[in-house]
Design an enzyme around this catalytic site. Structure first.
Site, PDB file in Angstrom:
ATOM      1  N   HIS A  99       0.866  -1.191   0.000  1.00 60.86           N
ATOM      2  CA  HIS A  99       0.000   0.000   0.000  1.00 60.86           C
ATOM      3  C   HIS A  99       0.901   1.238   0.000  1.00 60.86           C
ATOM      4  O   HIS A  99       1.857   1.303   0.774  1.00 60.86           O
ATOM      5  CB  HIS A  99      -0.877  -0.020   1.259  1.00 60.86           C
ATOM      6  CG  HIS A  99      -1.950   1.006   1.267  1.00 60.86           C
ATOM      7  ND1 HIS A  99      -1.697   2.339   1.485  1.00 60.86           N
ATOM      8  CD2 HIS A  99      -3.285   0.905   1.062  1.00 60.86           C
ATOM      9  CE1 HIS A  99      -2.841   3.012   1.422  1.00 60.86           C
ATOM     10  NE2 HIS A  99      -3.823   2.165   1.163  1.00 60.86           N
ATOM     11  N   CYS A 126      -3.605   2.569  -4.507  1.00 58.87           N
ATOM     12  CA  CYS A 126      -4.550   3.359  -3.707  1.00 58.87           C
ATOM     13  C   CYS A 126      -4.606   4.760  -4.311  1.00 58.87           C
ATOM     14  O   CYS A 126      -3.730   5.595  -4.062  1.00 58.87           O
ATOM     15  CB  CYS A 126      -4.134   3.417  -2.240  1.00 58.87           C
ATOM     16  SG  CYS A 126      -5.258   4.464  -1.284  1.00 58.87           S
ATOM     17  N   HIS A 155      -7.627   0.464  -4.689  1.00 56.27           N
ATOM     18  CA  HIS A 155      -8.483   1.241  -3.782  1.00 56.27           C
ATOM     19  C   HIS A 155      -8.972   2.451  -4.560  1.00 56.27           C
ATOM     20  O   HIS A 155      -8.148   3.281  -4.978  1.00 56.27           O
ATOM     21  CB  HIS A 155      -7.673   1.765  -2.590  1.00 56.27           C
ATOM     22  CG  HIS A 155      -7.360   0.734  -1.545  1.00 56.27           C
ATOM     23  ND1 HIS A 155      -6.657   1.040  -0.410  1.00 56.27           N
ATOM     24  CD2 HIS A 155      -7.679  -0.575  -1.444  1.00 56.27           C
ATOM     25  CE1 HIS A 155      -6.542  -0.058   0.338  1.00 56.27           C
ATOM     26  NE2 HIS A 155      -7.147  -1.049  -0.274  1.00 56.27           N
ATOM     27  N   ASP A 209     -12.533   2.906  -1.212  1.00 56.15           N
ATOM     28  CA  ASP A 209     -11.803   3.187   0.007  1.00 56.15           C
ATOM     29  C   ASP A 209     -12.479   4.385   0.655  1.00 56.15           C
ATOM     30  O   ASP A 209     -12.731   5.396   0.008  1.00 56.15           O
ATOM     31  CB  ASP A 209     -10.351   3.521  -0.355  1.00 56.15           C
ATOM     32  CG  ASP A 209      -9.459   3.558   0.867  1.00 56.15           C
ATOM     33  OD1 ASP A 209      -9.799   2.924   1.871  1.00 56.15           O
ATOM     34  OD2 ASP A 209      -8.405   4.204   0.791  1.00 56.15           O
ATOM     35  N   HIS A 210     -12.771   4.252   1.896  1.00 61.75           N
ATOM     36  CA  HIS A 210     -13.420   5.320   2.672  1.00 61.75           C
ATOM     37  C   HIS A 210     -14.691   5.805   1.973  1.00 61.75           C
ATOM     38  O   HIS A 210     -15.054   5.342   0.900  1.00 61.75           O
ATOM     39  CB  HIS A 210     -12.493   6.513   2.903  1.00 61.75           C
ATOM     40  CG  HIS A 210     -11.196   6.130   3.551  1.00 61.75           C
ATOM     41  ND1 HIS A 210     -10.122   6.967   3.631  1.00 61.75           N
ATOM     42  CD2 HIS A 210     -10.803   4.979   4.154  1.00 61.75           C
ATOM     43  CE1 HIS A 210      -9.121   6.355   4.257  1.00 61.75           C
ATOM     44  NE2 HIS A 210      -9.518   5.142   4.567  1.00 61.75           N
ATOM     45  N   TYR A 263     -15.092   4.538   7.414  1.00 57.73           N
ATOM     46  CA  TYR A 263     -15.736   3.288   6.997  1.00 57.73           C
ATOM     47  C   TYR A 263     -17.212   3.233   7.393  1.00 57.73           C
ATOM     48  O   TYR A 263     -17.711   2.192   7.817  1.00 57.73           O
ATOM     49  CB  TYR A 263     -14.958   2.087   7.552  1.00 57.73           C
ATOM     50  CG  TYR A 263     -13.620   1.922   6.863  1.00 57.73           C
ATOM     51  CD1 TYR A 263     -13.501   1.179   5.700  1.00 57.73           C
ATOM     52  CD2 TYR A 263     -12.478   2.558   7.352  1.00 57.73           C
ATOM     53  CE1 TYR A 263     -12.281   1.047   5.050  1.00 57.73           C
ATOM     54  CE2 TYR A 263     -11.250   2.434   6.707  1.00 57.73           C
ATOM     55  CZ  TYR A 263     -11.168   1.674   5.561  1.00 57.73           C
ATOM     56  OH  TYR A 263      -9.967   1.546   4.904  1.00 57.73           O
TER      57      TYR A 263
HETATM   58  C1  DNO Z   1      -6.862   3.071   5.634  1.00 54.71           C
HETATM   59  C2  DNO Z   1      -6.263   1.957   4.890  1.00 54.71           C
HETATM   60  C3  DNO Z   1      -4.859   1.618   5.326  1.00 54.71           C
HETATM   61  C4  DNO Z   1      -4.427   0.300   4.707  1.00 54.71           C
HETATM   62  C5  DNO Z   1      -3.045  -0.132   5.074  1.00 54.71           C
HETATM   63  C6  DNO Z   1      -2.653  -1.339   4.281  1.00 54.71           C
HETATM   64  O1  DNO Z   1      -8.032   3.259   5.595  1.00 54.71           O
HETATM   65  O2  DNO Z   1      -6.327   2.148   3.543  1.00 54.71           O
HETATM   66  O3  DNO Z   1      -4.790   1.532   6.700  1.00 54.71           O
HETATM   67  O4  DNO Z   1      -5.290  -0.712   5.121  1.00 54.71           O
HETATM   68  O5  DNO Z   1      -2.110   0.856   4.855  1.00 54.71           O
HETATM   69  O6  DNO Z   1      -1.536  -1.935   4.807  1.00 54.71           O
END
Ligand code: DNO
Length: 392
Positions: free
Chosen positions: A240, A278, A305, A348-349, A365
């Site tokens: 990530h 991401c 992501h 993501d989020h 989340y």
């Molecule tokens: C936050 C996430 C990160 C992710 C880590 C992966 O919302 O995207 O905490 O899970 O960095 O290792």
């Protein structure tokens, strides 16, 4: 791409049972109750897998199998810790789980200063306020030499802010940066959370002499150690990126831009050494051309992501709605769909909307906000697929 959803385990308020109705195909999860460095037992992995499959879903991605700090800074126990990491990977392999996300950020995973910043439309967003971040570093953490990492005018504004910050605001900033943002992902920082700043300082200390070059070498050492297991079990490891993609608290960070990613993929040039693309983390860096990076690294991307940031004056950024911001998610979907490997993707989020902010979800989340984002992304995916069908 495969539509996945991050699930935090049996205690998650969004149950597995709710997911298929949203069009979710795969689940992204981890054995959150284990601390970094513990072997994930095969029996527990199987039980989790069965629970997911009983709902007509599959366990698509592990996010994350955390890398112990000693592996990152090269501590004396790094080799036994690597043995345990390999064992967890092998156990995952035996269970048929083939995509494993991790990160190599020292101490702190993601950084925000506000977890519920009110937006004009009534929603709440995750926000990074550069001045408050500097304030935390210089005044609350009181890190030696922190002022040198900021421009003189920022340091001056920090002094002015110090005259107006209440005790409650200070405590909240510490709670946000050190405890709440991190805690739900890899567990509390360890030790007692009652003295978070002391704990945080102790965690930063071993990195005092770790340069960017050294951290890179430690990542290479890690990759070389785990790659044989990944090859044997066909596990796609996907790092990530750093969030935000800049050094923080004097710590080196090594997955911030295209040059870093090129280095990483070349350090062990193997398909199993890949990337979690991401878009949110990468778009928070103005140095990043997110589309160009997606084009360049799609072939080694094993997990996506989808999220987008908007950069604001003065170094601030806000997590934008998924249809806005710097990351053009439509074009990213085009790029990753062209790969044709059904790469797992999760939104993501999301913004906290319609009561998410009062429902006790982990920051970023909430259910409604993520559901809206997923619907938006599914619409984009449908349009991209239609475009492709018309071209064929
Ligand atoms: C936050 C996430 C990160 C992710 C880590 C992966 O919302 O995207 O905490 O899970 O960095 O290792």
């Amino acid at each position: 791409m495969e539509i996945t959803w991050r699930w935090f385990g049996p205690g998650d308020k969004v149950s597995l049972h709710m997911l298929r109705q949203l069009g979710v195909e795969g689940v992204v999860t981890a054995l959150h109750r284990h601390s970094p460095g513990e072997v994930w037992p095969e029996a527990e992995l199987r039980a989790t897998k069965e629970r997911i499959e009983a709902e007509g879903l599959r366990w698509s991605v592990v996010e994350s199998l955390p890398v112990s700090e000693q592996i990152k800074y090269g501590g004396p126990d790094r080799d036994p810790l690597l043995d345990r990491y390999r064992q967890s990977l092998e156990n995952l392999g035996r269970c048929g789980i083939r995509t494993v996300c991790y990160n190599f950020m020292p101490v702190i995973d993601w950084v925000r200063t506000d977890l519920e910043r009110p937006m004009p439309d009534g929603s709440h967003a995750l926000f990074f306020d550069y001045l408050r971040f500097a304030y935390f570093d210089i005044k609350l953490l009181a890190r030696e030499g922190a002022e040198k990492d900021f421009l003189p005018e920022v340091v001056e504004r920090v002094e002015a802010l110090d005259r107006s910050m209440s005790g409650e605001e200070k405590a909240q900033l510490v709670d946000t940066i050190v405890t709440r943002t991190q805690g739900f992902i890899n567990g509390p920082l360890g030790g007692s959370d009652a003295a978070p700043l002391e704990r945080f300082r102790a965690l930063l200390a071993p990195y005092k002499d770790v340069s960017k070059a050294q951290l890179r070498e430690n990542l290479r050492y890690f990759l070389e150690a785990v790659m044989p297991v990944c090859r044997e079990w066909d596990i796609r490891l996907c790092i990530h990126p750093d969030d935000p993609p800049t050094p923080v608290f004097g710590l080196p960070r090594i997955v911030c831009d295209a040059e870093d990613i090129r280095w990483l993929l070349g350090a062990v040039d193997d398909f199993h050494n890949g990337l979690t693309f991401c878009a949110g983390s990468l778009s928070a860096g103005k140095h990043n051309d997110v589309e160009a990076m997606a084009r360049a690294f799609a072939g080694r991307t094993h997990f996506v992501h989808l999220r987008s940031c908007e950069l604001l004056p003065g170094g601030d950024f806000v997590e934008a709605p998924h249809t806005a911001g710097r990351a053009n998610l439509v074009e990213l979907i085009r790029i990753f769909e062209r790969e044709g490997r059904n790469i797992p993707m999760r939104v993501d989020h999301g913004r906290a909307i319609l009561g998410d902010e009062r429902a006790g979800y982990p920051p970023g989340y909430g259910f409604h906000g993520r559901m809206l984002a997923l619907g938006q992304v599914q619409g984009m995916m449908a349009a991209v697929r239609d475009e492709r069908n018309r071209q064929l």
